[in-house]
Scaffold this active site. Structure first.
Site, short mmCIF file in Angstrom:
data_model
loop_
_atom_site.label_atom_id
_atom_site.label_comp_id
_atom_site.label_asym_id
_atom_site.label_seq_id
_atom_site.Cartn_x
_atom_site.Cartn_y
_atom_site.Cartn_z
NE ARG A 196 -2.39 4.64 0.21
CZ ARG A 196 -1.23 4.16 -0.25
NH1 ARG A 196 -0.14 4.34 0.47
NH2 ARG A 196 -1.17 3.51 -1.38
NE ARG A 213 -2.17 -2.32 1.95
CZ ARG A 213 -1.70 -1.55 0.97
NH1 ARG A 213 -1.06 -2.12 -0.05
NH2 ARG A 213 -1.86 -0.24 0.98
CB SER A 263 7.89 -4.04 0.90
OG SER A 263 8.86 -3.44 0.08
CD GLU A 303 3.94 -2.63 -0.51
OE1 GLU A 303 4.56 -2.75 0.56
OE2 GLU A 303 3.76 -1.52 -1.07
NE ARG A 321 4.25 2.29 7.60
CZ ARG A 321 4.59 1.33 6.76
NH1 ARG A 321 4.13 1.36 5.52
NH2 ARG A 321 5.40 0.36 7.13
#
Length: 427
Positions: A277, A390, A352, A349, A262
């Protein structure tokens, strides 16, 4: 992609749903585009029908030896043929204009999705707290990893720039163990089929799951029409593109452990320290393909499968129902699982889980044949089961010890060759 027929049938409901997502009414604009498309179709069809009728008249005139009439009719046919390409082009342009506009509009939220402008409107659904005492505050994962000498951001920066990391030794093995643990759990206990998909996909696949065209700047282009996948949702969901399944094949449940890429174009200045991130990270993805009447039930099931990972690792977490202003573009309803991070003293988070209805299926032309024999669009769902990087962070921060070591959760020890602790320097 939205169904223009449904919009025409109930424009007020469509505008109401968009308003819940903070958008202005769009039904009038869309219906006008559809009217233009219909007009262009009608003009092109009228031209062809007139040519067909003239062909019969020409035949009759020639049979009657009326050469003057036949010649006049052929002149009209020639004129209509000349007009044909322009009419076809106008029809294609009108259809493209409607499709492009429809493709730019986010999915309609389900009625039970809470209304809100951003993450502050999210609503807690449930939470899990381990039976053992858990840390409220601790060192951050990058402090622990750098102290071990097993998490190297400087070397990664020399190789690739910012937002990358090099993991070494026991931390590299721990990340691998987490991915294997998750895959084994989902395939052996949750009924998902493991898939090893390509991580390069074409434009059509990215369009199908709605990464393109709206989120082009968040993706990594690989050249020659290929893209690095932002998540295995893209290849897994597109496995059913341009197909018609039988109802007996449903549900399909797929899982994959892949690298994800990403650009994080909209995240400048956010989470610049550590692994939270990254441009490249590993994730276990869950994808379900269902009949429409089963998708809500499948959504809850998928959430439970993702939660099972964190429960097995005995990590504290909460589940949030995302509000209309915080949901993803393709989602009808989303649950976020947020794991407790003692280093930041907050929940972050880690998964999801979204139900998309037929929104992606329309973009992929993915259908099934129901009991009445008529093809209908499938419903698609996707979720993280979970983000491996994560999870590594959460394990390190929640299982850190006062002496600087990190205990390996019992569920992971078989994947670590029996190792039960990563030793750190004495504090």
């Amino acid at each position: 992609m939205h169904d223009i027929r449904a919009i025409r049938e109930n424009p007020t409901a469509f505008d109401h749903d968009l308003q819940r997502r903070g958008l202005s009414p769009l039904s009038a604009e869309l219906i006008a585009l559809d009217e233009a498309r219909r007009g262009a179709v009608s003009a092109a069809q009228g031209n062809q029908e007139r040519r067909n009728a003239l062909a019969k008249e020409i035949g009759a005139a020639k049979k009657a030896r009326d050469e003057a009439r036949a010649e006049g009719l052929m002149t009209e046919v020639a004129r209509l043929k000349e007009e044909g390409p322009a009419l076809d082009a106008a029809q294609a342009a009108a259809a493209r204009a409607l499709d492009e506009r429809l493709a730019s509009i986010p999915n309609r939220p389900k009625t039970d999705v809470p209304e809100g402008a951003d993450e502050h409107g999210n609503v807690e659904y449930r939470r899990f707290e381990p039976t053992h005492p858990w840390l409220e505050k601790g060192r951050q994962h990058f402090e622990l990893g750098e102290a071990f000498g097993l998490m190297d951001f400087e070397a990664a920066a020399r190789l690739s720039g910012s937002r990358f990391v090099v993991l070494k030794g026991q931390l590299a093995r721990l990340e691998r163990a987490l991915g294997q643990f998750m895959l084994n759990l989902h395939t052996t206990e949750h009924g998902y089929t493991e898939v090893a998909p390509p991580i390069l996909v074409r434009d059509e696949a990215m369009f199908g799951t709605a990464q393109l065209p709206k989120f082009r700047d968040d993706q990594f282009a690989a050249g020659d029409g290929y893209w690095l996948i932002p998540t295995a949702e893209v290849p897994l969901t597109n496995l059913v593109r341009e197909s018609i399944l039988s109802e007996g094949e449903l549900p399909l449940r797929f899982t994959a452990l892949t690298p994800c890429f990403r650009a994080e174009a909209g995240a400048a200045g956010r989470d610049t320290r550590g692994m939270l991130r990254q441009h490249q990270f590993n994730k276990v993805e869950l994808v379900s393909i269902t009949a429409p009447e089963k998708s809500a039930e499948e959504h809850e099931r998928m959430l439970a499968c993702a939660e099972a990972v964190l429960k097995a690792l005995e990590l504290p977490f909460r589940v949030m129902t995302l509000c209309t202003g915080d949901m993803g573009f393709a989602s009808q309803k989303t649950y976020d699982i947020e794991v407790w991070m003692p280093g930041q003293e907050t929940y972050r988070e880690i998964s999801s889980c979204s139900v998309c209805g037929d929104f992606q299926a329309r973009r992929m032309n993915a259908r099934y044949r129901s009991k009445d024999g008529k093809p209908a669009y499938l419903h698609t769902l996707n979720g993280s089961g979970v983000a491996v990087g994560r999870a590594l962070i959460a394990v390190m921060e929640n299982y850190q010890n006062p002496d600087g070591s990190v205990t390996i959760p019992s569920a992971l020890q078989p994947h670590m060759g029996g190792l039960n602790r990563i030793e750190g320097p004495k504090i």
